[in-house]
Design a protein around this motif. Sequence first.
Motif, mmCIF file in Angstrom:
data_model
loop_
_atom_site.group_PDB
_atom_site.id
_atom_site.type_symbol
_atom_site.label_atom_id
_atom_site.label_comp_id
_atom_site.label_asym_id
_atom_site.label_seq_id
_atom_site.Cartn_x
_atom_site.Cartn_y
_atom_site.Cartn_z
ATOM 1 N N GLY A 186 6.769 4.800 8.995
ATOM 2 C CA GLY A 186 7.623 5.842 9.546
ATOM 3 C C GLY A 186 8.255 6.766 8.536
ATOM 4 N N ARG A 187 7.766 6.706 7.283
ATOM 5 C CA ARG A 187 8.342 7.583 6.268
ATOM 6 C C ARG A 187 7.855 9.009 6.475
ATOM 7 N N ALA A 188 8.755 9.968 6.349
ATOM 8 C CA ALA A 188 8.391 11.381 6.462
ATOM 9 C C ALA A 188 7.569 11.796 5.254
ATOM 10 N N ILE A 189 6.756 12.830 5.448
ATOM 11 C CA ILE A 189 5.885 13.282 4.369
ATOM 12 C C ILE A 189 6.692 13.725 3.150
ATOM 13 N N LYS A 190 7.819 14.401 3.374
ATOM 14 C CA LYS A 190 8.648 14.836 2.247
ATOM 15 C C LYS A 190 9.190 13.632 1.478
ATOM 16 N N GLU A 191 9.537 12.577 2.193
ATOM 17 C CA GLU A 191 10.029 11.366 1.531
ATOM 18 C C GLU A 191 8.934 10.729 0.680
ATOM 19 N N ILE A 192 7.717 10.679 1.259
ATOM 20 C CA ILE A 192 6.581 10.097 0.533
ATOM 21 C C ILE A 192 6.312 10.891 -0.739
ATOM 22 N N ALA A 193 6.309 12.224 -0.593
ATOM 23 C CA ALA A 193 6.051 13.092 -1.736
ATOM 24 C C ALA A 193 7.101 12.896 -2.822
ATOM 25 N N SER A 194 8.365 12.781 -2.413
ATOM 26 C CA SER A 194 9.451 12.607 -3.372
ATOM 27 C C SER A 194 9.356 11.266 -4.089
ATOM 28 N N GLU A 195 9.088 10.193 -3.334
ATOM 29 C CA GLU A 195 9.041 8.863 -3.934
ATOM 30 C C GLU A 195 7.855 8.707 -4.877
ATOM 31 N N LEU A 196 6.702 9.280 -4.491
ATOM 32 C CA LEU A 196 5.505 9.155 -5.318
ATOM 33 C C LEU A 196 5.386 10.277 -6.350
ATOM 34 N N LYS A 197 6.338 11.228 -6.298
ATOM 35 C CA LYS A 197 6.356 12.362 -7.220
ATOM 36 C C LYS A 197 5.049 13.147 -7.144
ATOM 37 N N LEU A 198 4.684 13.472 -5.895
ATOM 38 C CA LEU A 198 3.460 14.225 -5.629
ATOM 39 C C LEU A 198 3.791 15.519 -4.896
ATOM 40 N N PRO A 199 2.998 16.578 -5.092
ATOM 41 C CA PRO A 199 3.165 17.786 -4.285
ATOM 42 C C PRO A 199 2.881 17.478 -2.813
ATOM 43 N N LEU A 200 3.568 18.182 -1.918
ATOM 44 C CA LEU A 200 3.362 17.969 -0.480
ATOM 45 C C LEU A 200 1.896 18.143 -0.098
ATOM 46 N N LYS A 201 1.246 19.137 -0.720
ATOM 47 C CA LYS A 201 -0.157 19.411 -0.401
ATOM 48 C C LYS A 201 -1.031 18.200 -0.684
ATOM 49 N N GLU A 202 -0.769 17.509 -1.799
ATOM 50 C CA GLU A 202 -1.568 16.333 -2.131
ATOM 51 C C GLU A 202 -1.317 15.201 -1.142
ATOM 52 N N VAL A 203 -0.057 15.036 -0.727
ATOM 53 C CA VAL A 203 0.264 13.984 0.241
ATOM 54 C C VAL A 203 -0.469 14.241 1.548
ATOM 55 N N TYR A 204 -0.466 15.481 2.007
ATOM 56 C CA TYR A 204 -1.220 15.827 3.216
ATOM 57 C C TYR A 204 -2.694 15.475 3.036
ATOM 58 N N GLY A 205 -3.236 15.803 1.865
ATOM 59 C CA GLY A 205 -4.643 15.518 1.607
ATOM 60 C C GLY A 205 -4.949 14.036 1.639
ATOM 61 N N TYR A 206 -4.071 13.213 1.056
ATOM 62 C CA TYR A 206 -4.297 11.767 1.051
ATOM 63 C C TYR A 206 -4.156 11.180 2.455
ATOM 64 N N LEU A 207 -3.216 11.719 3.239
ATOM 65 C CA LEU A 207 -3.090 11.254 4.633
ATOM 66 C C LEU A 207 -4.347 11.578 5.435
ATOM 67 N N LYS A 208 -4.891 12.773 5.196
ATOM 68 C CA LYS A 208 -6.114 13.178 5.890
ATOM 69 C C LYS A 208 -7.265 12.254 5.530
ATOM 70 N N LYS A 209 -7.395 11.914 4.234
ATOM 71 C CA LYS A 209 -8.461 11.016 3.797
ATOM 72 C C LYS A 209 -8.282 9.627 4.383
ATOM 73 N N ALA A 210 -7.010 9.180 4.476
ATOM 74 C CA ALA A 210 -6.742 7.860 5.054
ATOM 75 C C ALA A 210 -7.188 7.800 6.502
ATOM 76 N N LYS A 211 -6.923 8.875 7.266
ATOM 77 C CA LYS A 211 -7.326 8.910 8.666
ATOM 78 C C LYS A 211 -8.849 8.958 8.811
ATOM 79 N N GLU A 212 -9.494 9.687 7.887
ATOM 80 C CA GLU A 212 -10.950 9.765 7.927
ATOM 81 C C GLU A 212 -11.576 8.394 7.667
ATOM 82 N N LEU A 213 -10.948 7.609 6.769
ATOM 83 C CA LEU A 213 -11.468 6.272 6.460
ATOM 84 C C LEU A 213 -11.297 5.307 7.630
ATOM 85 N N GLN A 214 -10.316 5.601 8.481
ATOM 86 C CA GLN A 214 -10.047 4.711 9.619
ATOM 87 C C GLN A 214 -10.956 4.994 10.805
ATOM 88 N N THR A 215 -11.579 6.188 10.815
ATOM 89 C CA THR A 215 -12.436 6.548 11.958
ATOM 90 C C THR A 215 -13.862 6.017 11.765
#
Length: 215
Positions: A186-215
């Motif tokens: 339930g962590r928000a994307i901004k929280e994830i980006a802040s904790e992992l010290k990643l740009p928001l764009k990269e976090v979106y990209g990793y979430l997209k890849k995670a969903k693709e791996l689950q399908t």
Amino acid sequence: MGVDAELRVQLKQLKIVCEMAEEWINVEIFNPELLEREQLGYSMDLEGNSLINDDEGSWQADWLVIGHIKLTGDPIIIETAEPGQPVAVLMHDMGDWNAGRYLADSVLYFQEALQQIIELIAQKNNHQSTWKITCMELEQVMTRIVSADEYADKDLWETLLDPAFQTAQSMEADLIKQVSEMSKRGRAIKEIASELKLPLKEVYGYLKKAKELQT
């Protein structure tokens, strides 16, 4: 084959640069002061007899072995009789020496290309042990190298940079897993980006890849 003073200096500098990036590249450059012994098995046999002849696919008199690909042992050579003295890799165990691809227009071009890799690693990793470079960033610097040098073979450069790509893939797989697990909690994307010290764009990209791996 003798090595003139200017080329010897260039090879010494090339060896230094390669050693700075040795963990991330699949290349070893030999000691320029000991190149004569590195020609054994190529231009001469163990008894010092020449292996150079006029047969198709035989070793050429103007080829100087300066290093090898660590993974395969394929020799890295300079074509000393060609304008600019281009750098190439020849393939072992092919029955002759006709199979090969170019790395760079010259030793200096090869060194400058490797320095781009070193600069990327220094800039992104900030001299820390944690790898932070993505495969896309490696692709971008490799594209610049190949675009700037008409001799540079893209597939060959991918082989040279395989250790770096392997490390980047491992890092990205780990980040995909972390981002996915944090999102499921339930962590928000901004929280994830802040904790992992990643740009928001990269976090979106990793979430997209995670969903693709689950399908």
